[in-house]
Design a protein around this motif. Structure first.
Motif, PDB file in Angstrom:
ATOM      1  N   GLY A 107      27.053  27.420 -33.004  1.00 21.00           N
ATOM      2  CA  GLY A 107      27.647  28.346 -33.964  1.00 21.00           C
ATOM      3  C   GLY A 107      27.122  29.752 -33.775  1.00 21.00           C
ATOM      4  N   GLY A 108      27.706  30.694 -34.498  1.00 20.24           N
ATOM      5  CA  GLY A 108      27.289  32.083 -34.391  1.00 20.24           C
ATOM      6  C   GLY A 108      28.367  33.020 -34.886  1.00 20.24           C
ATOM      7  N   TYR A 109      28.264  34.269 -34.456  1.00 20.98           N
ATOM      8  CA  TYR A 109      29.159  35.323 -34.948  1.00 20.98           C
ATOM      9  C   TYR A 109      29.511  36.250 -33.801  1.00 20.98           C
ATOM     10  CZ  TYR A 109      30.335  39.769 -37.311  1.00 20.98           C
ATOM     11  OH  TYR A 109      30.934  40.937 -37.706  1.00 20.98           O
ATOM     12  N   LEU A 110      30.797  36.479 -33.609  1.00 16.99           N
ATOM     13  CA  LEU A 110      31.283  37.390 -32.575  1.00 16.99           C
ATOM     14  C   LEU A 110      32.120  38.470 -33.247  1.00 16.99           C
ATOM     15  CD1 LEU A 110      32.967  36.312 -29.190  1.00 16.99           C
ATOM     16  CD2 LEU A 110      33.402  38.476 -30.334  1.00 16.99           C
ATOM     17  N   LEU A 111      31.696  39.713 -33.117  1.00 16.09           N
ATOM     18  CA  LEU A 111      32.440  40.871 -33.617  1.00 16.09           C
ATOM     19  C   LEU A 111      33.165  41.507 -32.451  1.00 16.09           C
ATOM     20  CD1 LEU A 111      33.237  43.143 -35.567  1.00 16.09           C
ATOM     21  CD2 LEU A 111      30.974  44.170 -35.145  1.00 16.09           C
ATOM     22  N   THR A 112      34.490  41.587 -32.527  1.00 14.42           N
ATOM     23  CA  THR A 112      35.276  42.196 -31.453  1.00 14.42           C
ATOM     24  C   THR A 112      36.172  43.274 -32.014  1.00 14.42           C
ATOM     25  OG1 THR A 112      36.747  41.743 -29.563  1.00 14.42           O
ATOM     26  CG2 THR A 112      37.149  40.493 -31.582  1.00 14.42           C
ATOM     27  N   THR A 113      36.447  44.298 -31.227  1.00 16.21           N
ATOM     28  CA  THR A 113      37.235  45.424 -31.706  1.00 16.21           C
ATOM     29  C   THR A 113      38.235  45.871 -30.644  1.00 16.21           C
ATOM     30  OG1 THR A 113      37.108  47.668 -32.652  1.00 16.21           O
ATOM     31  CG2 THR A 113      35.488  47.102 -30.951  1.00 16.21           C
ATOM     32  N   GLU A 114      39.420  46.252 -31.102  1.00 17.99           N
ATOM     33  CA  GLU A 114      40.519  46.630 -30.205  1.00 17.99           C
ATOM     34  C   GLU A 114      41.364  47.718 -30.875  1.00 17.99           C
ATOM     35  OE1 GLU A 114      43.280  47.236 -27.498  1.00 17.99           O
ATOM     36  OE2 GLU A 114      41.669  45.798 -27.046  1.00 17.99           O
ATOM     37  N   PHE A 115      41.748  48.710 -30.099  1.00 22.92           N
ATOM     38  CA  PHE A 115      42.540  49.820 -30.632  1.00 22.92           C
ATOM     39  C   PHE A 115      43.979  49.429 -30.933  1.00 22.92           C
ATOM     40  CE2 PHE A 115      45.620  53.159 -29.364  1.00 22.92           C
ATOM     41  CZ  PHE A 115      45.482  53.987 -30.462  1.00 22.92           C
ATOM     42  N   GLU A 116      44.594  48.663 -30.047  1.00 21.19           N
ATOM     43  CA  GLU A 116      46.025  48.381 -30.127  1.00 21.19           C
ATOM     44  C   GLU A 116      46.297  47.188 -31.047  1.00 21.19           C
ATOM     45  OE1 GLU A 116      49.733  48.278 -30.198  1.00 21.19           O
ATOM     46  OE2 GLU A 116      48.807  49.937 -29.101  1.00 21.19           O
ATOM     47  N   PRO A 117      46.994  47.398 -32.181  1.00 23.63           N
ATOM     48  CA  PRO A 117      47.197  46.299 -33.142  1.00 23.63           C
ATOM     49  C   PRO A 117      48.022  45.140 -32.607  1.00 23.63           C
ATOM     50  CG  PRO A 117      48.455  48.259 -33.790  1.00 23.63           C
ATOM     51  CD  PRO A 117      47.537  48.672 -32.684  1.00 23.63           C
ATOM     52  N   THR A 118      48.988  45.405 -31.736  1.00 17.44           N
ATOM     53  CA  THR A 118      49.800  44.298 -31.206  1.00 17.44           C
ATOM     54  C   THR A 118      48.961  43.384 -30.321  1.00 17.44           C
ATOM     55  OG1 THR A 118      50.533  45.664 -29.328  1.00 17.44           O
ATOM     56  CG2 THR A 118      51.920  45.661 -31.306  1.00 17.44           C
ATOM     57  N   LYS A 119      47.975  43.955 -29.634  1.00 14.40           N
ATOM     58  CA  LYS A 119      47.082  43.125 -28.826  1.00 14.40           C
ATOM     59  C   LYS A 119      46.205  42.252 -29.716  1.00 14.40           C
ATOM     60  CE  LYS A 119      46.651  45.350 -24.359  1.00 14.40           C
ATOM     61  NZ  LYS A 119      45.707  45.735 -23.285  1.00 14.40           N
ATOM     62  N   LEU A 120      45.728  42.815 -30.799  1.00 13.07           N
ATOM     63  CA  LEU A 120      44.881  42.036 -31.687  1.00 13.07           C
ATOM     64  C   LEU A 120      45.648  40.883 -32.322  1.00 13.07           C
ATOM     65  CD1 LEU A 120      42.401  44.339 -33.636  1.00 13.07           C
ATOM     66  CD2 LEU A 120      42.005  42.791 -31.737  1.00 13.07           C
ATOM     67  N   ALA A 121      46.922  41.108 -32.606  1.00 13.95           N
ATOM     68  CA  ALA A 121      47.736  40.025 -33.165  1.00 13.95           C
ATOM     69  C   ALA A 121      47.827  38.865 -32.182  1.00 13.95           C
ATOM     70  CB  ALA A 121      49.127  40.542 -33.517  1.00 13.95           C
ATOM     71  N   ARG A 122      48.015  39.198 -30.908  1.00 12.52           N
ATOM     72  CA  ARG A 122      48.084  38.145 -29.893  1.00 12.52           C
ATOM     73  C   ARG A 122      46.720  37.480 -29.704  1.00 12.52           C
ATOM     74  NH1 ARG A 122      52.098  40.379 -25.166  1.00 12.52           N
ATOM     75  NH2 ARG A 122      51.891  38.211 -24.498  1.00 12.52           N
ATOM     76  N   ALA A 123      45.657  38.276 -29.739  1.00 15.34           N
ATOM     77  CA  ALA A 123      44.318  37.710 -29.604  1.00 15.34           C
ATOM     78  C   ALA A 123      44.022  36.744 -30.750  1.00 15.34           C
ATOM     79  CB  ALA A 123      43.279  38.822 -29.565  1.00 15.34           C
ATOM     80  N   ARG A 124      44.423  37.123 -31.950  1.00 15.39           N
ATOM     81  CA  ARG A 124      44.196  36.245 -33.105  1.00 15.39           C
ATOM     82  C   ARG A 124      44.924  34.913 -32.920  1.00 15.39           C
ATOM     83  NH1 ARG A 124      42.427  37.226 -38.167  1.00 15.39           N
ATOM     84  NH2 ARG A 124      42.512  39.493 -37.802  1.00 15.39           N
ATOM     85  N   ASP A 125      46.177  34.989 -32.431  1.00 13.99           N
ATOM     86  CA  ASP A 125      46.937  33.760 -32.180  1.00 13.99           C
ATOM     87  C   ASP A 125      46.240  32.885 -31.135  1.00 13.99           C
ATOM     88  OD1 ASP A 125      48.858  34.513 -34.008  1.00 13.99           O
ATOM     89  OD2 ASP A 125      50.263  35.274 -32.505  1.00 13.99           O
ATOM     90  N   HIS A 126      45.724  33.528 -30.083  1.00 13.84           N
ATOM     91  CA  HIS A 126      45.063  32.765 -29.020  1.00 13.84           C
ATOM     92  C   HIS A 126      43.766  32.132 -29.515  1.00 13.84           C
ATOM     93  CE1 HIS A 126      47.301  35.594 -26.052  1.00 13.84           C
ATOM     94  NE2 HIS A 126      48.047  34.559 -26.399  1.00 13.84           N
ATOM     95  N   LEU A 127      43.009  32.857 -30.319  1.00 19.54           N
ATOM     96  CA  LEU A 127      41.768  32.316 -30.867  1.00 19.54           C
ATOM     97  C   LEU A 127      42.048  31.179 -31.848  1.00 19.54           C
ATOM     98  CD1 LEU A 127      39.916  35.683 -31.322  1.00 19.54           C
ATOM     99  CD2 LEU A 127      39.038  33.775 -29.974  1.00 19.54           C
ATOM    100  N   THR A 128      43.146  31.302 -32.575  1.00 17.76           N
ATOM    101  CA  THR A 128      43.548  30.225 -33.471  1.00 17.76           C
ATOM    102  C   THR A 128      43.906  28.973 -32.674  1.00 17.76           C
ATOM    103  OG1 THR A 128      44.376  31.789 -35.122  1.00 17.76           O
ATOM    104  CG2 THR A 128      45.198  29.534 -35.251  1.00 17.76           C
ATOM    105  N   GLU A 129      44.678  29.169 -31.591  1.00 18.19           N
ATOM    106  CA  GLU A 129      45.054  28.042 -30.738  1.00 18.19           C
ATOM    107  C   GLU A 129      43.825  27.396 -30.101  1.00 18.19           C
ATOM    108  OE1 GLU A 129      47.864  27.118 -26.800  1.00 18.19           O
ATOM    109  OE2 GLU A 129      48.054  29.029 -27.869  1.00 18.19           O
ATOM    110  N   ALA A 130      42.834  28.217 -29.774  1.00 23.28           N
ATOM    111  CA  ALA A 130      41.603  27.712 -29.159  1.00 23.28           C
ATOM    112  C   ALA A 130      40.657  27.083 -30.181  1.00 23.28           C
ATOM    113  CB  ALA A 130      40.878  28.841 -28.437  1.00 23.28           C
TER     114      ALA A 130
END
Length: 221
Positions: A107-130
């Protein structure tokens, strides 16, 4: 021994994401092709125009390589990292590698940051799938602002893979929180000699090693 990175759902997801990125390289994007190499290099090195550049790249994954992703997992896993900060989420491929290591570290904590909101939406979907989203906080916006406050007290690993020209500024924000022995992994460092001057100077409190063309691995002393 089963680990998160090489088993479902992470392994097949990463196979799919790497395959999609290979089928859609930056050179195939009309908007990128229209910008000459000299101008692209200028934008990559600019501390003021990087937001425009990454806006043009919003449809591209721009992932780490498979080898780099594996190395990130191994570094986080072997060091027992519990707290990680990532600059440059994109579609979340490197984020998945790091979060998988956190899962296997207990377990732990990962803080990630991205400028482009559409990329973050896709990243969130991928992390959810994972099935790794529970380990990740995602911040949207310019990292000079999103990483300027509310950072973890102690950070074990920092990944720099966003706008190359501002690596020194991002490091300065995170540096007070780096634990002794913390690892800093920076990709595409050839675009930022100012960053290399910092981490290659023992007087600044780092020990650093260049490898694999334009990657730099450093440790906070």
């Amino acid at each position: 021994m089963i680990n998160t990175l090489t088993s479902a759902p992470v392994a097949p997801l990463l196979d799919r994401l790497f395959r999609a990125a290979a089928e859609n390289p930056p050179s195939a994007d009309p908007a990128i092709a229209a910008v000459g190499k000299e101008e692209r290099d200028r934008l990559m090195r600019s501390k003021t125009d990087y937001l425009d550049l990454y806006g043009q790249l919003k449809n591209l994954a721009l992932p780490v390589s498979r080898k780099t992703g594996m190395l990130l997992y191994m570094l986080a896993r072997s060091s027992g990292a519990k707290t990680i900060v990532e600059f440059g989420t994109s579609f979340g491929i490197s984020t998945i590698h790091l979060a998988a290591a956190l899962r296997d570290n207990g377990g732990g904590y990962l803080l990630t940051t991205e400028f482009e909101p559409t990329k973050l939406a896709r990243a969130r979907d991928h992390l959810t799938e994972a099935r790794l989203l529970d380990l990740v906080e995602i911040r949207q916006g310019d990292a000079l602002k999103t990483l300027a406050e509310d950072l973890p007290e102690s950070i074990d690993l920092l990944l720099l893979d966003g706008a190359k020209a501002i690596y020194p500024e991002i490091l300065a924000l995170v540096e007070p929180h780096l634990a002794p022995g913390a690892l800093i992994f920076a990709d595409n460092v050839d675009y930022c000699p100012d960053y290399l001057e910092i981490v290659r100077s023992p007087s600044r409190g780092y020990l650093s090693l260049p490898f694999d063309e334009d990657v730099e691995l450093s440790v906070r002393l």
